[in-house]
Design an enzyme around this catalytic site. Sequence first.
Site, short mmCIF file in Angstrom:
data_model
loop_
_atom_site.label_atom_id
_atom_site.label_comp_id
_atom_site.label_asym_id
_atom_site.label_seq_id
_atom_site.Cartn_x
_atom_site.Cartn_y
_atom_site.Cartn_z
N GLU A 124 -18.05 -5.05 23.88
CA GLU A 124 -17.18 -6.23 23.98
C GLU A 124 -15.97 -6.15 23.06
O GLU A 124 -14.86 -6.52 23.44
CB GLU A 124 -17.97 -7.51 23.67
N HIS A 174 0.84 -1.20 0.00
CA HIS A 174 0.00 0.00 0.00
C HIS A 174 0.87 1.25 0.00
O HIS A 174 1.28 1.72 1.06
CB HIS A 174 -0.91 -0.01 1.23
C1 LIG Z 1 -11.38 -5.10 9.61
C2 LIG Z 1 -10.81 -4.92 8.24
N1 LIG Z 1 -11.63 -4.93 7.18
C3 LIG Z 1 -11.14 -4.81 5.94
C4 LIG Z 1 -9.80 -4.67 5.74
C5 LIG Z 1 -9.24 -4.60 4.31
N2 LIG Z 1 -8.79 -3.23 4.05
C6 LIG Z 1 -7.50 -2.88 4.21
S1 LIG Z 1 -7.25 -1.25 3.93
C7 LIG Z 1 -8.87 -1.02 3.54
C8 LIG Z 1 -9.38 0.35 3.18
C9 LIG Z 1 -9.05 1.29 4.27
O1 LIG Z 1 -9.30 2.58 3.90
P1 LIG Z 1 -8.52 3.72 4.64
O2 LIG Z 1 -8.40 3.42 6.06
O3 LIG Z 1 -9.18 4.98 4.24
O4 LIG Z 1 -7.07 3.62 4.04
P2 LIG Z 1 -6.46 4.43 2.81
O5 LIG Z 1 -7.01 3.85 1.57
O6 LIG Z 1 -6.85 5.84 2.97
O7 LIG Z 1 -5.01 4.20 2.94
C10 LIG Z 1 -9.60 -2.19 3.63
C11 LIG Z 1 -11.03 -2.31 3.38
C12 LIG Z 1 -8.97 -4.67 6.87
N3 LIG Z 1 -7.66 -4.58 6.78
N4 LIG Z 1 -9.50 -4.77 8.11
#
Ligand SMILES: Cc1ncc(C[n+]2csc(CCOP(=O)(O)OP(=O)(O)O)c2C)c(N)n1
Length: 698
Positions: free
Chosen positions: A438, A38
């Site tokens: 919880e 990322h």
């Molecule tokens: C509980 C959970 N659900 C889904 C994910 C998969 N996931 C990783 S990053 C992300 C998007 C997160 O968006 P954001 O926090 O805005 O990060 P940005 O794209 O801005 O770096 C998702 C859905 C995860 N890591 N944890």
Amino acid sequence: MSTAQIARPLTNTQLDQLCINTIRALSMDAVQQAKSGHPGAPMALAPLVYTLWNRVMRFDPQDPIWPNRDRFVLSNGHASMLLWSVLHLTKTQAVNADYEVLGRPSVTLDDIRRFRQLDSKAPGHPEYHWVLGVETTTGPLGQGVATSVGMAIAQRWLAARYNRPAFAVFDYRVYAVCGDGCMMEGIGSEAASLAAHLGLDNLCWIYDNNHISLEGSTRLAFTEDVATRFLGYGWNVLRVGDANDTDRMQHAFEVFRQTTGRPTFIILDSHIGYGSPHKQDTMAAHGEPLGDEEVRLTKRAYGWPEDTKFLVPDGLCEHFAQGVGEQGAKARREWMELFAAYRVSYPELATEIDQMQRRELPAGWDRNLPVFPPDPKGIAGRDASAKVLNVLAQNIPWFLGGSADLAPSNRTLLTCKGAGDIQAESPGGKNLHFGVREHGMGAIVNGLSLSKLRPFGATFFIFSDYERPAMRLSAIMELPTMFIFIHDAMGDGEDGPTHQPVEHLASLRAIPGLVTLRPADANEVAEAYRYILQLRHEPAVLVFSRQPLPTFDRSNYAPASGVARGAYVLADARGGNPEVILIASGSEVSLAVDAHETLLAEGVRSRVVSMPSWDIFEHQTKEYRDSVLPPAVKARIAVEQASTFGWERYVGDSGHVIGMKTFGASAPLKELQRKFGFEPDWVVAAVKELLGRIPRHG
Ligand SMILES: Cc1ncc(C[n+]2csc(CCOP(=O)(O)OP(=O)(O)O)c2C)c(N)n1
Ligand SMILES: [Mg+2]
């Protein structure tokens, strides 16, 4: 710009920018090399991390486990390259399991080159235990921010207990960075609400407000007014409108430090993938490599040498050494002097701190642990637990915990001397009121444990589902946390199937490294606590009954200390030569014993194995396991008021499991026991049926 130009003497502002761009370039290069990861958030948040680490935080890279360091949590764990970059650039040292600084860096440039590869100290997400400098494992969004609340509660608790006039032994702060994901997840809200209630002014969250998450714009699903929400919770809400404005950021942190009575929430308006000509502000920057050409163009936009990879310009680590390095070393040195004087004035408290930091128990920690006399009517698991908890809380100063609004039912209220409520104005109590939260509770318990306290959290067993993701992280992190659950099976009969756990034992037993214990009587409860208190690296789940369970006469049956082996022969056929083995846990052990007595009277050579913990039993020698469950005895019956799932491993192909194959029902317990076959006659009948099928042994 060429490398040679970078090496020219630079102004401080230029150096700052160089550090920021180094973090950005390392992040892009590592993701590109790994072909996964990322890049977007690290590119946007590099100025934040630089400012926080090099100008604000009190952290000594030479001793990253120094107890009074500020804590940094990267709750948007997918942005892990931020952490690997800064740990590398600050030359943060590795520390081994014996708390010894090893004299080598925690994260090398080679690790970064091998980002996300096997054995690299730059894994996909921040992993506590694996990489020194990671304060908590993150990745499942929301967990990090919630855990940071536990850390902040712990700091206030430590300050309340140990600080003395002129001795501010604990005055650190907790910083957590989060993104839209952490804001969307419910666990973040639970924790934020409690943090404000407790007035945690040592806690600062920084929200990466970039309007992008994985699927695209947050307009797809997240249009709430986050600032208003946090104001509603009671947080101090600040906004930094430009994620590149490090001075303004520094000022916001200054405001945080001067704010009392409430936590601080800094909204940082940022651009994901900052600087990338084609991917900035798009979801394409979130979770995939930018591509070689885009990396090149982005480097050009930063004024970075386009053809270099993993470049750390000369003088850069020195700049960090002069920033966080010098500040941290000075702060630690002063603290060591302070603590040496503290040790002279308050030797006992200093010893407590030493022990706690090493996860040792104080002398006499198990003094006066109750021993329960035989009693056919017995006592409920939860009541036995209450007695033990209060003894432990008295003996271990840093033992504390609470329930998610079920303390009266869970019997987890600590009533021993000095065990008050933890509230904003009394942070040094022992009873935490988590409210009906919880999931937040699980993460907060982790945060307390990461701060070296000995915490427990409690609720109904059925709601372990609501807490499970945090418990799983506890196991990954190898934390000695305690998760207490009451109403272990159908004991709350009338509440019906929504309140009756069925698959929960099986599902928790499936979590690697999590020790699950379901004790059979009051003395097993005490022994279960004795066992888990001595764990230093494993979380434990304790599952207790609501209803009274007979307290076995241990002069007739084997001692409860067998709990420490996970399973033990509680009652045996004369001569120890059984033809059938009844294996049970918790409330079903007395049922098995009743059946066993009947069988004995009828001349059937039965054995009862009390098996409070599969996990502990699995760790015994084969010799011991075979002595409890002799392989030659094929007639085996497991009895447990829970899903039959998994019991085949102990009863074998020819054995039988008396358990639950459906959900329960709403009715008084006795009726449920009859309906689902948890009565001695059923067990006896099942034994006879089995012995009719399987040739007798011996
Ligand atoms: C509980 C959970 N659900 C889904 C994910 C998969 N996931 C990783 S990053 C992300 C998007 C997160 O968006 P954001 O926090 O805005 O990060 P940005 O794209 O801005 O770096 C998702 C859905 C995860 N890591 N944890
Ligand atoms: Mg986002």
